[in-house]
Design a protein around this motif. Sequence first.
Motif, PDB file in Angstrom:
ATOM      1  N   GLY A  30      45.061  30.439  39.153  1.00 46.72           N
ATOM      2  CA  GLY A  30      44.512  30.643  40.490  1.00 46.72           C
ATOM      3  C   GLY A  30      45.307  29.913  41.552  1.00 46.72           C
ATOM      4  O   GLY A  30      45.567  30.448  42.642  1.00 46.72           O
ATOM      5  N   ILE A  31      45.722  28.673  41.252  1.00 48.00           N
ATOM      6  CA  ILE A  31      46.551  27.912  42.195  1.00 48.00           C
ATOM      7  C   ILE A  31      47.888  28.622  42.403  1.00 48.00           C
ATOM      8  O   ILE A  31      48.394  28.714  43.528  1.00 48.00           O
ATOM      9  N   GLY A  32      48.467  29.144  41.298  1.00 45.91           N
ATOM     10  CA  GLY A  32      49.734  29.871  41.408  1.00 45.91           C
ATOM     11  C   GLY A  32      49.587  31.148  42.209  1.00 45.91           C
ATOM     12  O   GLY A  32      50.437  31.475  43.048  1.00 45.91           O
ATOM     13  N   ALA A  33      48.499  31.897  41.980  1.00 43.32           N
ATOM     14  CA  ALA A  33      48.266  33.126  42.735  1.00 43.32           C
ATOM     15  C   ALA A  33      48.084  32.816  44.214  1.00 43.32           C
ATOM     16  O   ALA A  33      48.586  33.546  45.085  1.00 43.32           O
ATOM     17  N   LEU A  65      44.950  35.500  27.497  1.00 44.35           N
ATOM     18  CA  LEU A  65      45.325  36.765  28.115  1.00 44.35           C
ATOM     19  C   LEU A  65      44.416  37.071  29.303  1.00 44.35           C
ATOM     20  O   LEU A  65      44.863  37.589  30.334  1.00 44.35           O
ATOM     21  N   ASN A  66      43.145  36.745  29.167  1.00 48.14           N
ATOM     22  CA  ASN A  66      42.217  36.955  30.274  1.00 48.14           C
ATOM     23  C   ASN A  66      42.554  36.023  31.439  1.00 48.14           C
ATOM     24  O   ASN A  66      42.492  36.416  32.606  1.00 48.14           O
ATOM     25  N   ALA A  67      42.929  34.768  31.126  1.00 49.83           N
ATOM     26  CA  ALA A  67      43.220  33.781  32.166  1.00 49.83           C
ATOM     27  C   ALA A  67      44.431  34.157  33.001  1.00 49.83           C
ATOM     28  O   ALA A  67      44.450  33.959  34.215  1.00 49.83           O
ATOM     29  N   ILE A  68      45.449  34.731  32.352  1.00 53.16           N
ATOM     30  CA  ILE A  68      46.676  35.025  33.105  1.00 53.16           C
ATOM     31  C   ILE A  68      46.559  36.327  33.896  1.00 53.16           C
ATOM     32  O   ILE A  68      47.470  36.661  34.660  1.00 53.16           O
ATOM     33  N   ARG A  69      45.428  37.040  33.740  1.00 52.61           N
ATOM     34  CA  ARG A  69      45.247  38.264  34.535  1.00 52.61           C
ATOM     35  C   ARG A  69      45.293  37.982  36.021  1.00 52.61           C
ATOM     36  O   ARG A  69      45.736  38.815  36.815  1.00 52.61           O
ATOM     37  N   ILE A  70      44.822  36.806  36.419  1.00 53.13           N
ATOM     38  CA  ILE A  70      44.718  36.496  37.839  1.00 53.13           C
ATOM     39  C   ILE A  70      46.073  36.530  38.527  1.00 53.13           C
ATOM     40  O   ILE A  70      46.170  36.782  39.721  1.00 53.13           O
ATOM     41  N   GLN A  71      47.135  36.294  37.748  1.00 58.21           N
ATOM     42  CA  GLN A  71      48.471  36.311  38.345  1.00 58.21           C
ATOM     43  C   GLN A  71      48.935  37.722  38.681  1.00 58.21           C
ATOM     44  O   GLN A  71      49.908  37.901  39.413  1.00 58.21           O
ATOM     45  N   ARG A  72      48.248  38.730  38.130  1.00 59.32           N
ATOM     46  CA  ARG A  72      48.629  40.111  38.415  1.00 59.32           C
ATOM     47  C   ARG A  72      47.659  40.796  39.372  1.00 59.32           C
ATOM     48  O   ARG A  72      47.826  41.956  39.690  1.00 59.32           O
ATOM     49  N   MET A  73      46.629  40.062  39.791  1.00 62.34           N
ATOM     50  CA  MET A  73      45.639  40.664  40.675  1.00 62.34           C
ATOM     51  C   MET A  73      46.164  40.776  42.096  1.00 62.34           C
ATOM     52  O   MET A  73      47.033  40.018  42.518  1.00 62.34           O
ATOM     53  N   SER A  74      45.609  41.715  42.824  1.00 58.94           N
ATOM     54  CA  SER A  74      45.933  41.873  44.236  1.00 58.94           C
ATOM     55  C   SER A  74      44.765  41.353  45.050  1.00 58.94           C
ATOM     56  O   SER A  74      43.608  41.644  44.752  1.00 58.94           O
ATOM     57  N   PHE A  75      45.058  40.575  46.077  1.00 57.74           N
ATOM     58  CA  PHE A  75      44.012  40.001  46.908  1.00 57.74           C
ATOM     59  C   PHE A  75      44.177  40.399  48.368  1.00 57.74           C
ATOM     60  O   PHE A  75      43.703  39.716  49.271  1.00 57.74           O
ATOM     61  N   GLY A  76      44.857  41.528  48.601  1.00 64.00           N
ATOM     62  CA  GLY A  76      45.160  41.922  49.977  1.00 64.00           C
ATOM     63  C   GLY A  76      43.941  42.242  50.799  1.00 64.00           C
ATOM     64  O   GLY A  76      43.787  41.784  51.922  1.00 64.00           O
ATOM     65  N   THR A  77      43.022  43.050  50.288  1.00 57.46           N
ATOM     66  CA  THR A  77      41.812  43.410  51.015  1.00 57.46           C
ATOM     67  C   THR A  77      40.640  43.412  50.052  1.00 57.46           C
ATOM     68  O   THR A  77      40.799  43.398  48.843  1.00 57.46           O
ATOM     69  N   LEU A  78      39.445  43.457  50.612  1.00 58.50           N
ATOM     70  CA  LEU A  78      38.251  43.465  49.777  1.00 58.50           C
ATOM     71  C   LEU A  78      38.180  44.702  48.907  1.00 58.50           C
ATOM     72  O   LEU A  78      37.582  44.699  47.842  1.00 58.50           O
ATOM     73  N   ASP A  79      38.788  45.777  49.349  1.00 53.51           N
ATOM     74  CA  ASP A  79      38.671  47.036  48.630  1.00 53.51           C
ATOM     75  C   ASP A  79      39.649  47.163  47.481  1.00 53.51           C
ATOM     76  O   ASP A  79      39.530  48.065  46.660  1.00 53.51           O
ATOM     77  N   GLU A  80      40.661  46.283  47.425  1.00 51.09           N
ATOM     78  CA  GLU A  80      41.663  46.416  46.371  1.00 51.09           C
ATOM     79  C   GLU A  80      41.081  45.993  45.034  1.00 51.09           C
ATOM     80  O   GLU A  80      40.318  45.041  44.937  1.00 51.09           O
ATOM     81  N   LYS A  81      41.442  46.701  43.996  1.00 48.16           N
ATOM     82  CA  LYS A  81      40.924  46.423  42.663  1.00 48.16           C
ATOM     83  C   LYS A  81      41.857  45.476  41.932  1.00 48.16           C
ATOM     84  O   LYS A  81      43.011  45.317  42.276  1.00 48.16           O
ATOM     85  N   GLU A  82      41.314  44.856  40.900  1.00 47.43           N
ATOM     86  CA  GLU A  82      42.135  43.954  40.095  1.00 47.43           C
ATOM     87  C   GLU A  82      43.198  44.756  39.368  1.00 47.43           C
ATOM     88  O   GLU A  82      42.944  45.863  38.939  1.00 47.43           O
TER      89      GLU A  82
END
Length: 676
Positions: free
Chosen positions: A342-345, A659-676
């Motif tokens: 999360g800190i890296g993202a 594997l679940n923990a590192i998913r956050i590094q591939r998530m998009s946080f641009g807008t509320l509507d964007e999906k993981e």
Amino acid sequence: MAQLDPNQIHIAESHSCCCATDDHHTGDGTAQQPDNQGGGPSAVGAGQSKLQLFMPAIFSFVLLIVGLALDNNWLSKPAFFSGWVRLLWYVIAYAPVALPVIRDMFRAISKNDFFSEFTLMTIATVGAFIIGVYPEGVAVMLFYTVGENIQSLAVRKARGNIRALLDQRPDEVTVIQGEHSHTIKAHAAAVGMIIQLKPGEKLALDGELLSDRAAFDTAALTGESKPGTKTQGDTVLAGMVNLNRVARVRVTAAYTDSKLSRILTLVQHATAQKAPTELFIRKFARWYTPAVAGFAVLITAVPYFFVADYVFSEWLYRALVFLVISCPCALVISIPLGYFGGIGAASRHGLLVKGSNFLDALAHARQVVMDKTGTLTKGVFEVKEMVIDSEFDKTEILKLVNTLEHHSTHPVATAIQRYLGDVERVSGLEKIEEEAGMGLMATVDGQQLLAGNFRLLDKYGISYPTAVAAISDTVIAIAYDGKLVGYFTIADEIKPDAQAAVRELKTMGITPTLLSGDKSAVVQDVARKLGISKAYGDLLPEDKVNMVKAIRDAGDRVIFVGDGLNDAPVLALSDVGIAMGGLGSDAAIETADIVIQDDAPGKIPMGIRIGKATRRIVWQNITLAFSVKIAVLLLGAGGMASMWEAVFADVGVALLAILNAIRIQRMSFGTLDEKE
């Protein structure tokens, strides 16, 4: 501060999920100090290729497969593969993956850590050899080692985003002296030197652009890939990349004082601040691991008194299965890895989080309190109008005002300085002071000179016309010798993404509040344009502190966002203090828990989304690990689970959690509507 080594940014890697100690153990058996004490590079996998990392496991795996084939008549079983030969075969298969773990066990014991995961794995696998189930003993240690190596690779990936920050500045710079240029070490460049930056080169130090204009890539600092055009006199920061033409920059801060140096310091110590969930898991492991070791002894011994056909080896096997299952590796590594991800993202998106506890606090916040100037507005003021009473000598008054305003770095003071331009500055100002949230004062030949808002005039009993006080713009009044001399009207502009940021906060169920030292009429106008219903102006720093205290006392967790020196007290008071890192004062940046590098209000809801996503992933891992382990623990104690199920419950669940923990590094946080 010396230039940081990328390897100083670390969390525990392989063999790091030690169950009963806060020390982090490296794969070569050496112990690292806890994160908050700094330390050297993480050892497992450091400097190793993937093949080197997995070579011992590959060797053991080949011998295990051949041994299983011989044991199960997959091939013609040779007569020699029995007795001591068979034992020796599996010992050779066991040794490459077991010896590092056994070594770590003894080192942990020497530190009075008797119930580390190394002890659990050693007892379980040696016990398997004692009762004659050699293949299962090898398999448990083999898959444990493979899991630890995969954890090491996962941490490498998690560190990747943050490590990128550490490689921004070149080691050398080209210094211009007269008509000549020469290259020196970046850390040797002094303030005032002029450096030349060619297209494609990174800037090593903060400075002021001397060239007419230049385009810079600021992605390393802001997380935004859009180039920014700078003009003569603009501030340029270490880590920016010159894009299109040769530029000259005057150094304004030493190498160790650059904004990027402060960023690196913040990120280096980010893992020192632990989230409550991490602290709980550490405390939990202290009693959990000894408890399961005690249960394993009971599983072996107690049935002797109650089971008619008691067989020691059978119940010992169940106890060994219980020990393998009980190792809390999935929890102890995946939870900090989730927060670190999360800190890296966040850093990848231009948000510098000083600790995982602040990610947790972001996820729980229900109130966002924001300053106005420099936070929701650009903080780049322009003087719209200047009025000086004809009773006074305008030229002399402006000289005094220009001199006084040069003693402040506030954006309003900078705007007045810029407006007055070449107006001469004078000497003779004494007792120069800045009244927090009000303005500046000094004495000239025994007479008082004031430049600030109307609260400053009220404090010193200076009267002013109601018509001047009713002006809707920000007004900086000038008083001399106890009389109102004149005033400046100041204009600011709302940031482009401020309205969208407020709208997103509301959509997330978070209440935005606007607090400002600016006059109420201006604050209410900005609040109306942004859609903020709670807005308060004419506030002193202590007023902001009291209002945030009142919100916290009502039971809500509070995020405060500000940029100025006067915001430092309330940044420190809030549950999460967020500072604007571009225009923000050094005091605000140092006090804040999170720094927004590009000053964009849109990063506020983005940070909250990252905090929520991180916490969601952490709790998914906790639920997964506990549910699977409890189920398999019960089966193992009842004799319905073998070592193979135990391996899945330990290593398998750990890998799933990682594997679940590192998913956050591939998530998009641009807008509320964007999906993981």
